[in-house]
Design a protein around this motif. Structure first.
Motif, short mmCIF file in Angstrom:
data_model
loop_
_atom_site.label_atom_id
_atom_site.label_comp_id
_atom_site.label_asym_id
_atom_site.label_seq_id
_atom_site.Cartn_x
_atom_site.Cartn_y
_atom_site.Cartn_z
N ARG A 281 1.10 -0.90 0.18
CA ARG A 281 -0.08 -0.13 0.49
C ARG A 281 1.07 1.14 -0.04
O ARG A 281 0.50 2.33 -0.77
CB ARG A 281 -0.83 -0.12 1.28
CG ARG A 281 -0.48 0.40 2.76
CD ARG A 281 -1.18 -0.05 3.73
NE ARG A 281 -1.71 1.53 3.81
CZ ARG A 281 -2.70 1.57 4.74
NH1 ARG A 281 -2.78 0.75 5.84
NH2 ARG A 281 -3.28 2.50 5.15
N TYR A 282 2.17 1.39 0.47
CA TYR A 282 2.67 1.93 0.67
C TYR A 282 3.44 2.77 -0.27
O TYR A 282 3.75 4.23 -1.55
CB TYR A 282 4.09 2.50 1.80
CG TYR A 282 3.53 1.84 3.33
CD1 TYR A 282 2.43 2.65 3.73
CD2 TYR A 282 3.09 0.40 3.52
CE1 TYR A 282 1.90 2.18 5.35
CE2 TYR A 282 2.75 1.12 5.37
CZ TYR A 282 1.53 1.20 5.36
OH TYR A 282 1.51 1.11 6.68
N ALA A 283 4.05 1.91 -1.27
CA ALA A 283 4.52 1.77 -2.25
C ALA A 283 3.25 2.25 -3.32
O ALA A 283 3.53 2.87 -4.29
CB ALA A 283 5.28 0.32 -2.81
N LEU A 284 2.28 1.69 -3.14
CA LEU A 284 1.43 2.29 -4.20
C LEU A 284 0.65 4.13 -4.12
O LEU A 284 0.54 3.68 -5.30
CB LEU A 284 0.18 1.25 -4.49
CG LEU A 284 0.27 -0.05 -4.89
CD1 LEU A 284 -0.67 -1.22 -4.72
CD2 LEU A 284 0.59 0.50 -6.48
N SER A 285 0.90 3.94 -2.91
CA SER A 285 0.81 5.44 -2.55
C SER A 285 1.84 6.70 -2.96
O SER A 285 0.94 7.56 -3.66
CB SER A 285 0.19 5.81 -1.36
OG SER A 285 -0.71 5.01 -0.22
N ARG B 219 1.04 5.64 13.65
CA ARG B 219 2.41 7.38 13.93
C ARG B 219 4.00 6.52 12.86
O ARG B 219 4.90 7.24 13.26
CB ARG B 219 2.88 6.85 15.13
CG ARG B 219 1.51 7.60 16.17
CD ARG B 219 1.60 7.51 17.71
NE ARG B 219 0.74 8.40 18.53
CZ ARG B 219 0.23 9.56 18.65
NH1 ARG B 219 1.00 10.52 18.15
NH2 ARG B 219 -0.57 9.97 19.22
N GLN B 220 3.07 4.57 12.78
CA GLN B 220 4.29 4.50 11.57
C GLN B 220 4.71 4.70 10.14
O GLN B 220 5.44 4.73 9.86
CB GLN B 220 4.52 3.24 12.03
CG GLN B 220 4.26 3.34 13.71
CD GLN B 220 5.24 3.12 14.74
OE1 GLN B 220 6.94 3.55 14.78
NE2 GLN B 220 4.87 3.27 15.85
N GLN B 221 3.03 5.07 9.66
CA GLN B 221 3.22 5.37 8.13
C GLN B 221 4.76 6.64 8.33
O GLN B 221 5.50 6.04 7.02
CB GLN B 221 2.45 6.07 8.00
CG GLN B 221 1.30 4.95 8.36
CD GLN B 221 -0.32 5.84 7.94
OE1 GLN B 221 -0.41 6.60 6.81
NE2 GLN B 221 -1.38 4.97 8.65
N ALA B 222 5.34 7.55 8.55
CA ALA B 222 5.92 8.40 8.20
C ALA B 222 7.38 7.99 7.88
O ALA B 222 8.88 8.47 7.26
CB ALA B 222 6.17 9.50 9.17
#
Length: 387
Positions: free
Chosen positions: A235-239, A353-356
């Motif tokens: 999901r993070y790479a796709l964002s 909070r870990q997303q950044a």
């Protein structure tokens, strides 16, 4: 956070489109809009009077995977707000007259959406990718299903999904945790424990095409690929890819709109599902340029699938994603919503909070690998053309 005397309560109920069938399509949206219209002890007017007198609010909405109820107000009014919030969740009255009004409003919104080429393009694509089930369904319902949904169906849907084991609750803002826990325990004591609801597995199809005709002088092309589940690291790479593809300095806007003048809207979007999602590229153009725009869009998608995000652009794209994330996390409402949804999917409450840190650790090569893996499968295409 005691710096500002505000609070926001968010409940997330595991349901969403996978809990609907073609016959009950639209039931989540109709239930959400009907929930705040009365409880076992208060009618809609009394709810409005109670909350408006203290500057508070309550509302409900739906997502692809959840039905959401939220309330907000001032910290000193915590117990009053929770009282209405809990009643709305535990014992909604679902009055027939309110259901009729909300259904009429939803039908009007659906009829309008069905004449929107972009909405219809996304709907056609989802129908193809998910084989007419689950995420293929329109959140607003269908012209066939919505008129047939009555109070009994809404009450049964509520009873099945609004249970202790199928609901999460998050609070953000100025409150005392011990006091809040005591009040919430008391107010939600009547909520049945129930059982977790397990969504059916998605059925995915790739490589198919469909053309839909509308009485509009516009053309819309949607090109879809299997996306990520909520709990997937993809999901993070796709964002990052979504931001790169949507940015006005990105390849789609620069090539298709600025250089060739082929589109008045072009970009990418995605949604995350229980077990999979959908990543979509789209272009809105004139009918006579539709074929050319489609070929150019596929060319640009191919470049992203092969190269990912160029190194020279990668840090700028990441900075934009991090900025949007920082703005989002400043709001108590978005914090409560994110935590409730993370908990619903079995993630830690502190996951947001870990997303950044996750984005900061992401490398261009990792994004390239994700792009190559997910965007190299046969694309599914939905095309909207004039009648």
């Amino acid at each position: 956070d005691h710096r500002v005397p505000l609070l926001h309560l968010q409940a997330a109920v595991r349901a969403g489109l996978p809990s609907e069938t073609p016959e009950t399509n639209g039931i989540n949206q109709l239930l959400a809009s009907s929930l705040p219209k009365g409880t076992a002890t208060r009618n809609a007017e009394e709810i409005a009077r109670t909350l408006e007198s203290i500057g508070a609010s309550i509302g409900a909405g739906v997502g692809n995977n959840a039905l959401l109820v939220q309330a907000a107000g001032l910290a000193p009014d915590f117990e009053t707000i929770v009282d209405v919030f809990a009643e709305t969740i535990v014992s909604p009255a679902l009055p027939e007259d309110s259901i009729a009004r909300e259904k009429a409003s939803q039908l009007a919104a659906l009829e309008e959406a069905l004449q929107d080429p972009l909405h219809t393009g996304f709907a056609a694509l989802r129908d193809l990718v998910f084989a007419g089930k689950g995420y293929a369904l329109d959140p607003l319902g269908s012209l066939e299903s919505l008129p047939e949904i009555g109070r009994d169906a809404l009450a049964a849907h509520h009873a099945r999904h609004f249970t202790g084991h199928n609901l999460t609750l998050a609070i953000a803002g100025d409150f005392d945790p011990a006091t809040a826990k005591e009040i919430l325990t008391r107010k939600f004591s009547a909520l049945p424990a129930g059982k977790p609801w397990t969504p059916p597995a998605s059925t995915l199809a790739t490589g198919s095409e469909q053309t839909t005709r509308l009485p509009k002088k516009q053309a819309v092309l949607t090109i879809g690929f299997p996306g990520a589940a909520v709990t997937s690291q993809d999901r993070y790479a796709l964002s990052m890819i979504q931001e790169y593809a949507t940015d006005m300095a990105g390849p789609l806007f620069t090539r298709i709109r600025e250089e060739l003048g082929l589109a008045y809207r072009v970009g990418a979007t995605q949604f995350l599902g229980f077990d999979t999602g959908l990543f979509t590229f789209y272009v809105a153009t004139s009918p006579e340029q539709a074929d050319f725009a489609g070929r150019e869009l596929m060319t640009e998608i191919g470049k992203i699938a092969e190269d990912g995000i160029p190194e020279a652009t990668f840090d700028r794209v990441r900075s934009t994603v991090l900025s949007s994330l920082a703005i989002q996390q400043q709001s108590p409402s978005s914090t409560a919503r994110q935590v409730a949804l993370d908990l619903l999917f079995g993630q830690p409450a502190e996951q947001f909070r870990q997303q950044a840190a996750i984005y900061k650790a992401l490398t261009a090569s990792q994004v390239k690998e994700t792009a190559a893996r997910l965007l190299s499968v046969p694309a599914t295409r939905g095309t909207i053309l004039p009648e």
